[in-house]
Design an enzyme around this catalytic site. Structure first.
Site, short mmCIF file in Angstrom:
data_model
loop_
_atom_site.label_atom_id
_atom_site.label_comp_id
_atom_site.label_asym_id
_atom_site.label_seq_id
_atom_site.Cartn_x
_atom_site.Cartn_y
_atom_site.Cartn_z
N SER A 107 -0.81 5.86 -1.92
CA SER A 107 -0.53 4.44 -2.06
C SER A 107 0.29 3.94 -0.88
O SER A 107 1.33 4.51 -0.54
CB SER A 107 0.23 4.20 -3.37
OG SER A 107 0.48 2.83 -3.49
N GLY A 108 -0.21 2.88 -0.24
CA GLY A 108 0.51 2.30 0.89
C GLY A 108 0.13 2.91 2.22
O GLY A 108 0.71 2.57 3.26
N THR A 112 -6.71 -0.19 1.85
CA THR A 112 -7.25 -1.54 1.66
C THR A 112 -7.32 -2.27 2.99
O THR A 112 -8.30 -2.94 3.30
CB THR A 112 -6.36 -2.30 0.67
OG1 THR A 112 -6.30 -1.54 -0.52
CG2 THR A 112 -6.91 -3.67 0.37
N ASN A 157 4.04 0.07 -2.44
CA ASN A 157 3.24 -0.80 -1.58
C ASN A 157 3.35 -2.23 -2.11
O ASN A 157 3.17 -2.47 -3.30
CB ASN A 157 1.78 -0.29 -1.63
CG ASN A 157 0.85 -1.12 -0.76
OD1 ASN A 157 1.28 -2.07 -0.11
ND2 ASN A 157 -0.40 -0.73 -0.76
N SER A 160 -0.33 -3.30 -3.51
CA SER A 160 -0.98 -2.09 -3.98
C SER A 160 -2.20 -2.42 -4.84
O SER A 160 -2.15 -3.28 -5.71
CB SER A 160 0.02 -1.28 -4.81
OG SER A 160 -0.58 -0.09 -5.20
N SER A 161 -3.32 -1.75 -4.52
CA SER A 161 -4.54 -1.97 -5.32
C SER A 161 -4.31 -1.34 -6.69
O SER A 161 -4.01 -0.16 -6.78
CB SER A 161 -5.73 -1.31 -4.65
OG SER A 161 -5.76 -1.63 -3.29
N GLY A 389 -4.44 4.73 -4.27
CA GLY A 389 -4.02 6.01 -3.71
C GLY A 389 -3.16 6.82 -4.69
O GLY A 389 -2.61 6.29 -5.65
N GLU A 391 -0.25 8.45 -6.41
CA GLU A 391 1.10 7.89 -6.47
C GLU A 391 2.00 8.66 -7.44
O GLU A 391 1.54 9.18 -8.45
CB GLU A 391 1.06 6.39 -6.80
CG GLU A 391 0.47 6.05 -8.13
CD GLU A 391 0.30 4.54 -8.33
OE1 GLU A 391 0.40 3.79 -7.34
OE2 GLU A 391 0.07 4.13 -9.47
N1 LIG Z 1 -3.67 -0.74 10.27
C1 LIG Z 1 -2.61 -1.39 9.85
N2 LIG Z 1 -1.98 -2.23 10.69
C2 LIG Z 1 -0.89 -2.90 10.27
N3 LIG Z 1 -0.38 -2.81 9.04
C3 LIG Z 1 -0.97 -2.00 8.16
C4 LIG Z 1 -2.14 -1.27 8.50
N4 LIG Z 1 -2.52 -0.55 7.44
C5 LIG Z 1 -1.64 -0.85 6.46
N5 LIG Z 1 -0.71 -1.71 6.88
C6 LIG Z 1 0.43 -2.27 6.10
O1 LIG Z 1 0.62 -1.44 5.01
C7 LIG Z 1 0.50 -2.15 3.79
C8 LIG Z 1 -0.15 -1.27 2.73
O2 LIG Z 1 -1.47 -1.00 3.08
P1 LIG Z 1 -2.63 -0.98 2.03
O3 LIG Z 1 -2.46 -2.05 1.02
O4 LIG Z 1 -3.87 -0.93 2.78
O5 LIG Z 1 -2.39 0.38 1.33
P2 LIG Z 1 -3.33 1.15 0.32
O6 LIG Z 1 -3.62 2.45 0.93
O7 LIG Z 1 -4.46 0.32 -0.02
O8 LIG Z 1 -2.40 1.35 -0.91
P3 LIG Z 1 -2.74 1.36 -2.46
O9 LIG Z 1 -3.30 2.64 -2.77
O10 LIG Z 1 -1.44 1.11 -3.08
O11 LIG Z 1 -3.65 0.22 -2.68
C9 LIG Z 1 -0.30 -3.35 4.12
O12 LIG Z 1 0.00 -4.42 3.27
C10 LIG Z 1 0.10 -3.63 5.54
O13 LIG Z 1 1.27 -4.37 5.57
MG LIG Z 2 -5.09 -0.60 -1.64
#
Ligand SMILES: Nc1ncnc2c1ncn2[C@@H]1O[C@H](COP(=O)(O)OP(=O)(O)OP(=O)(O)O)[C@@H](O)[C@H]1O
Ligand SMILES: [Mg+2]
Length: 1028
Positions: A107-108, A112, A157, A160-161, A389, A391
């Protein structure tokens, strides 16, 4: 292209495969760290992309970046998500195989975010579909809507999805996105009613309250302050600095329109969101019998309106439970705790079902509108998997159990598709190979999902079993059934040391990604996911369009117990695995650099942990030991056969032999490849790229050849078509001409026949047989007449008319002559008129009478033969005011001797005057002029006879003029003596003086001779001219 890489791009190694010490985890992490420090967040392990979340905007997803990565080989440019995107897209287009990009990480870690970037890449770089270009916008705009409803701030996050998402993008054969479909997995609905400290409910609630217009909030009965809603205050962090709910609201609102939501549908949807908030504020108070009663009437009123249900029914459903015992329905009142439970269950059910409805609605909007067209059948699909992800929280419950199980499953798939299958493949293909050791998490998956013995089975059993089943009895059952499993620990099963860290109501799973301790509290409830029957009934009676779709009446009559949540989830995961297995996989492995969501912080412990559980080291080892590329002989031959003359265009033998010939021709070195049983294995990417480059060049020339052939064919077809058309037009035209000619001939024959028959009967009275002929003769006479008219008055020619037109012809002729005369007369001048008059008088006098008259005809009469300068002024003076009308030199013959003397003859209005030089010799007034005599011969003598009584007169005058006809005509006219001119045959007698006459004898002769004869006469011999 290699040169396009800058020094910065080369920090560390871009591909871990190139790492010197590839077995060292420290070296691996050091490489990650060095690159991370330079903001190089992407590194490859062969085709797998490792991405470290930078937690800052690196400006690396612009249009220029997209262009840079389009159509180039994977290894020619610095590692990037877009390189993966482009490679996947090209494989999809060239090999026409479905693809799936699996994005994993905790997660994070940025899953996404990566999914969004991929979608953005495809939306911006793929060609637009011929129809329905809006699908690209819909694909992009589905994201903010789903995130608003399915994402929330967690401790891990801020976005977070809280649901799993698998999205298919369909591409047509030209590579344009034409549709999409989303599968969603298990929304974490407990969040609707409860959030841990520091966490939030789903974004949409805050967005609506922050961004919604006053009017909208008033309609929904909402206040702008999130603190007013119990469902939003549990985590105590409604405001987060990284989230701008107001602007997000605008984005969502716009996106809803793009994905086909009508204003009414938006209003319905928001009514439901609002109804959940109102539900949270429903309070109960206990009456005397400890039964719950709704105390918040206002909330109930709003709920009734927003959910479109009966107020009393809802009130009753919230405070009673319907029990069916022995076919009889009983209403049992709820106590305070039960009523709160029922209320929360309703809120969760309403929200989660609305979420499912939303996904379906988006799917309808994404569905290709062209599903029936033939091109649809040839679509290929690109799947994007973005699941929640792995967690670990302080307090982990059923939801974390499901989420982590899901990650476990995907890890299993990754292992299967990369490590295990790779090794198995080498074995199956008979390629010499040293197996690589890796951790296979199948054992954990089995622990969770195995039939009868798995955690889910045991949980289901507890849920279904009659009697008093509680979360704790489930734990006991689990302990009894699984006993000493290496990956499961409970308070009872743990050893002394570990037991301390485990509560009595907890169990610990040793996941591939780490240990997680789950509290069993709520497991049974959440797994059962029961909604009291009367609440269900109430919702089924709702008139809200969305609710009536979410709560179907058939649910009420269905006696079968619905599948439990965990089982449903398990099944949907199995399906997901099948979907993913049917596609060509690509991987993005996301790593989270620190737990504080801070940019630039590289937490080595955290990262080492992730590198380990993501299996990146094993991945690398297998990659180093293995081959970069493999393909079935058939596929390889099919793709590259054009590079070798022996295999092009077809290879008759076995594909394997064909490939052998092909690689020999391409000059592959023995260490570069291996021939398996069914596949060729190529060790280094560079070998494959060289082959790909050669193919690209070859394709160009093949394409040119095909183009040329096609153009030739195309133009020949066109030419033939034109030729056919020309022939068609020609034959048609010839036919037309022929028909016209035949018709003309027929007409001519008929006309000739009619003319002949008419000619034969021309003398008969007019009848149908001769009418045409007669008319023809008439008209042709009249038409010809136009051309044959006489040219002048003297022309007497005139065409002969047919008998019937004789009279008309005569009339016409007269008219014509009259016309000519009239025209002629109009055209003559006064001088000419005078001339003609004089000539006419001359003709009257002399024509046929005097021999030299004809010679005079063509000579014009002159107005006078002597100018005033030739006449003596004295004479002029003597004449006084009398004008001279005519003057001519003459010869006068004496009356006696006939001596010729030169004189001038002048005519005045009153007299003939004979002048000798300056003297008027004789004046003969016209009154005295009795006559004029002249011979009939060609001589030019003439005699003017004068009144004899006039003594003043000397007698008649004998004169000779060279212009005798002219002179006499003028004299006759002036003196009005036209009728007094005598033309004598033999001789002329004249009075030569008082009492004495003279005679002039005229005889014809050969020559003019004027002499005095012996007889005293004047003898004139004049030639006779034949002309008379
Ligand atoms: N490539 C990137 N460039 C800049 N910031 C990023 C990037 N990837 C992620 N982030 C930052 O990290 C945060 C969390 O990323 P994201 O929501 O994609 O996580 P996730 O893997 O989908 O988590 P979860 O499993 O909780 O959904 C985003 O809101 C963004 O601020
Ligand atoms: Mg996500």
């Amino acid at each position: 292209m290699e040169s396009a890489l800058t020094a910065r791009d080369r920090v560390g190694v871009q591909d871990f495969v190139l790492l010197e010490n590839f077995t060292s985890e420290a070296a691996f992490i050091e490489n990650l760290r060095r690159r991370f420090r330079e903001n190089l967040i992407y590194t490859y392990i062969g085709p797998v992309l490792v991405s470290v979340n930078p937690y800052r905007d690196l400006q690396i997803y612009s249009r220029q970046h997209m262009e840079r990565y389009r159509g180039v080989s994977f290894y020619e440019v610095p590692p990037h998500l877009f390189a993966v995107a482009d490679t996947v897209y090209r494989a999809l287009r060239t090999e026409r195989r479905d693809q799936a990009v699996m994005i994993s990480g905790e997660s994070g870690a940025g899953k996404t975010e990566a999914t969004k970037r991929l979608l953005q890449f495809y939306a911006e770089t793929c060609p637009a579909p011929e129809r329905g270009g809006a699908v690209r916008d819909r694909l992009l705009q589905s994201n903010p809507v789903l995130e608003a409803f399915g994402n929330a701030k967690t401790l891990r996050n801020d976005n977070s999805s809280r649901f799993g998402k698998y999205m298919d993008v369909q591409f047509d054969f030209k590579g344009a996105p034409v549709g999409g479909h989303i599968l969603s997995y298990l929304l974490e609905k407990s969040r609707v009613v409860h959030q841990n400290h520091g966490e939030r409910n789903f974004h949409i609630f805050y967005q609506l309250l922050e961004g919604g217009e006053e009017e909208l909030l008033r309609r929904l009965g909402l206040e702008r302050n999130p603190q007013s809603y119990l469902y939003l205050v549990k985590g105590q962090c409604a405001k987060v600095s990284s989230i701008n709910d107001k602007s997000d609201w605008k984005v969502v609102r716009k996106a809803l329109t793009v994905i086909d939501f009508t204003e009414d549908e938006v209003e319905d949807l928001l009514s439901i969101v609002a109804s959940v908030l109102h539900l949270g504020n429903i309070h109960f108070a206990a009456d005397e019998e400890s039964n719950a009663q709704v105390t918040t009437e206002n909330q109930l009123k709003y709920l009734t309106r927003l959910l479109s249900v009966e107020g009393s029914t809802l009130r009753e459903a919230l405070t009673h439970r319907k029990i069916i015992a022995k076919g009889e329905e009983l209403l049992s009142p709820l106590n305070l705790e039960q009523a709160a439970y029922a209320r929360d269950a309703l809120a969760k059910a309403v929200y989660s079902r609305t979420f499912t409805w939303l996904v379906e609605k988006i799917n309808r909007s994404l569905a290709s509108k062209d599903a029936e067209s033939p091109s649809w059948r040839s679509t290929t699909v690109l799947g994007l998997l973005d699941i929640y992800g792995f967690e670990v929280f302080q307090h982990n419950s059923f939801e974390q159990f499901c989420i982590n199980y899901c990650n476990e499953k995907l890890q299993q798939l990754f292992i299967e598709l990369t490590l295990k299958s790779e090794q198995e493949e080498y074995e199956a293909e008979g390629i010499a190979w040293e197996p690589v050791q890796y951790f296979n998490n199948k054992i954990i998956c089995d622990l969770v999902e195995e039939k009868f013995k798995g955690i889910i089975s045991i949980l289901d059993e507890e849920c279904l079993r009659p009697g008093e089943a509680t979360d704790l009895t489930f734990l006991e059952k689990l302990e009894d059934t699984v006993k000493h499993h290496p990956h499961l620990l409970t308070h009872k099963l743990a050893d002394q040391r570990t037991r301390k860290s485990l509560g009595r109501g907890e169990f610990r799973l040793l996941h591939y990604a780490g240990e997680v301790t789950y509290s069993v509290t709520g497991f049974l409830d959440k797994n059962n996911d029961l909604l009291f029957r009367n609440l269900k009934e109430t919702m089924c009676s709702s008139e809200s369009p969305i609710m009536s779709q979410c709560f179907d009446r058939s649910e009420l009559s269905d006696k079968k117990r619905p599948e439990t949540v965990a089982t449903q989830f398990k099944m949907s995961l199995l399906q997901l695995v099948e979907i993913l297995k049917s596609k060509e996989p690509a991987y993005v492995r996301c790593i989270k650099p620190n737990d504080a969501k801070q940019p630039g912080r590289f937490d080595e412990v955290l990262i080492r942990h992730q590198v380990k559980y993501l299996g990146l080291m094993e991945n690398l080892r297998v990659r180093r030991a293995g081959f970069a590329y493999r393909r079935k002989y058939e596929v390889f031959l099919q793709r590259y056969k054009s590079l070798c003359p022996e295999t092009w265009p077809t290879w008759a033998g076995r594909p394997q032999d064909g490939v052998a010939v092909l690689v020999r021709h391409l000059g592959y070195k023995p260490e570069e490849y291996k021939m398996g049983r069914t596949k060729i294995f190529i060790r280094f990417p560079k070998t494959l790229f060289a082959t790909e480059d050669a193919l690209e060049v070859r394709r160009q020339s093949l394409a040119t050849k095909i183009q040329a052939a096609w153009r030739g064919f195309h133009w020949r077809q066109k030419f033939l078509r034109v030729k056919r058309s020309a022939i068609c037009i020609q034959s048609w035209w010839r036919g037309t001409l022929g028909r016209r000619k035949a018709a003309k001939r027929k007409w001519a024959a008929q006309t000739i026949r009619r003319l002949i028959r008419g000619f034969i009967l021309r003398h008969a009275p007019r009848c149908p047989e001769n009418a045409f002929f007669l008319d023809h003769v008439r008209t042709s006479f009249l038409l010809n007449l136009r051309r044959q008219l006489p040219r002048n008055v003297l022309d007497t020619s005139w065409p002969t008319p047919p008998p019937a037109l004789r009279e008309a012809s005569e009339l016409l002729r007269e008219l014509c002559v009259k016309n000519m005369v009239w025209k002629y007369c109009r055209s003559i001048s006064p001088e000419w008129k005078q001339q003609l008059q004089q000539k006419a008088v001359a003709s009257e006098i002399f024509k046929g009478k005097k021999d030299n008259y004809p010679q005079s005809v063509p000579r014009l009469f002159i107005s006078t033969r002597l100018g005033t300068d030739e006449i003596s002024p004295k004479v002029l003076q003597a004449l006084g005011s009398e004008p001279i009308q005519y003057a001519v030199p003459v010869v006068k013959y004496d009356r006696k001797g006939y001596k010729p003397r030169s004189r001038q003859l002048l005519l005045t209005p009153n007299a003939v005057v004979i002048v000798e030089d300056a003297k008027v010799k004789q004046r003969i007034d016209y009154a005295n002029l009795t006559g004029i005599s002249v011979s009939s011969l060609s001589d030019s003598l003439f005699v003017l006879h004068v009144q004899r009584e006039d003594n003043k007169q000397k007698g008649d005058v004998v004169l000779q003029s060279d212009h005798v006809i002219e002179t006499l005509t003028k004299v006759a006219l002036s003196a009005d003596r036209v009728n007094n001119i005598n033309i004598n045959q033999g001789s002329i007698t004249f009075a030569g003086g008082p009492g004495r006459d003279g005679v002039i004898d005229f005889t014809p002769g050969s020559e003019l001779l004027i002499t005095k004869a012996k007889n005293g006469h004047l003898a004139v011999v004049a030639p006779r001219l034949n002309s008379r």
